[in-house]
Design a protein around this motif. Structure first.
Motif, PDB file in Angstrom:
ATOM      1  N   GLN A  83       0.837  -1.199   0.000  1.00  0.00           N
ATOM      2  CA  GLN A  83       0.000   0.000   0.000  1.00  0.00           C
ATOM      3  C   GLN A  83       0.870   1.245   0.000  1.00  0.00           C
ATOM      4  N   VAL A 115      -2.970  -1.995 -14.086  1.00  0.00           N
ATOM      5  CA  VAL A 115      -3.549  -1.257 -12.968  1.00  0.00           C
ATOM      6  C   VAL A 115      -3.535   0.216 -13.349  1.00  0.00           C
ATOM      7  N   ILE A 141      -3.826   3.914 -11.650  1.00  0.00           N
ATOM      8  CA  ILE A 141      -3.744   4.578 -10.349  1.00  0.00           C
ATOM      9  C   ILE A 141      -3.922   6.079 -10.559  1.00  0.00           C
ATOM     10  N   ARG A 142      -4.931   6.637  -9.926  1.00  0.00           N
ATOM     11  CA  ARG A 142      -5.189   8.079 -10.029  1.00  0.00           C
ATOM     12  C   ARG A 142      -4.387   8.822  -8.963  1.00  0.00           C
ATOM     13  N   THR A 143      -3.935  10.008  -9.341  1.00  0.00           N
ATOM     14  CA  THR A 143      -3.153  10.844  -8.434  1.00  0.00           C
ATOM     15  C   THR A 143      -3.584  12.294  -8.586  1.00  0.00           C
ATOM     16  N   PHE A 149      -0.375   5.705 -14.331  1.00  0.00           N
ATOM     17  CA  PHE A 149      -0.697   6.727 -13.344  1.00  0.00           C
ATOM     18  C   PHE A 149      -1.358   7.876 -14.093  1.00  0.00           C
ATOM     19  N   ASP A 187      -0.222   5.483   0.454  1.00  0.00           N
ATOM     20  CA  ASP A 187      -1.327   6.428   0.626  1.00  0.00           C
ATOM     21  C   ASP A 187      -2.628   5.625   0.682  1.00  0.00           C
ATOM     22  N   SER A 188      -3.582   5.895  -0.184  1.00  0.00           N
ATOM     23  CA  SER A 188      -4.853   5.160  -0.138  1.00  0.00           C
ATOM     24  C   SER A 188      -4.922   4.060  -1.196  1.00  0.00           C
ATOM     25  N   ILE A 189      -3.778   3.670  -1.743  1.00  0.00           N
ATOM     26  CA  ILE A 189      -3.716   2.647  -2.784  1.00  0.00           C
ATOM     27  C   ILE A 189      -3.252   1.332  -2.182  1.00  0.00           C
ATOM     28  N   GLN A 190      -3.967   0.268  -2.480  1.00  0.00           N
ATOM     29  CA  GLN A 190      -3.555  -1.073  -2.092  1.00  0.00           C
ATOM     30  C   GLN A 190      -3.500  -1.939  -3.346  1.00  0.00           C
ATOM     31  N   ILE A 191      -2.437  -2.728  -3.472  1.00  0.00           N
ATOM     32  CA  ILE A 191      -2.315  -3.678  -4.574  1.00  0.00           C
ATOM     33  C   ILE A 191      -2.011  -5.043  -3.966  1.00  0.00           C
TER      34      ILE A 191
END
Length: 107
Positions: free
Chosen positions: A31, A54, A56-58, A103, A33-37
């Motif tokens: 993980q 995947v 991933i928004r930032t 990203f 921040d608020s991202i889990q993989i």
């Protein structure tokens, strides 16, 4: 993931994720921040045939992209930072198993 050690090294030591949720031989959870993989062991995976991806928004794509460049992490040859027709500013990279990581930030 084909090799848990290689995947862990890439995501933790290169991309800055942290391991969480226990230590399992055939499963890895990271993980940031608020991202889990989550990854599962798939030793027979052929990276040339892997279509895993995947998105991933930032909120700070420019800083994240520069961080990857500063760390000398390989960016996908066709994935350098650019504004896409769907109004996202994006860049992409491939992990050791050829999973595509994109990203993006809304513009």
């Amino acid at each position: 993931m084909r090799d848990r050690t290689v995947t862990k090294e890439y995501y933790i030591n290169k991309l800055g994720f942290q391991q969480f949720g226990g230590d399992y031989d055939e499963y890895l959870m990271v993980q940031k921040d608020s991202i889990q993989i989550h990854f599962f062991l798939f030793k027979e995976l052929d990276p040339r045939e892997n279509y895993g991806q995947v998105y991933i928004r930032t909120d700070d794509i420019d800083s994240l992209y520069q961080e990857m460049l500063d760390k000398k992490i390989s960016i996908h040859p066709a994935g350098h930072l650019q504004i896409k027709p769907w109004k996202q500013k994006e860049f992409s990279m491939l992990d050791p198993d050829n999973n595509l990581l994109t990203f993006g930030q809304s513009i």
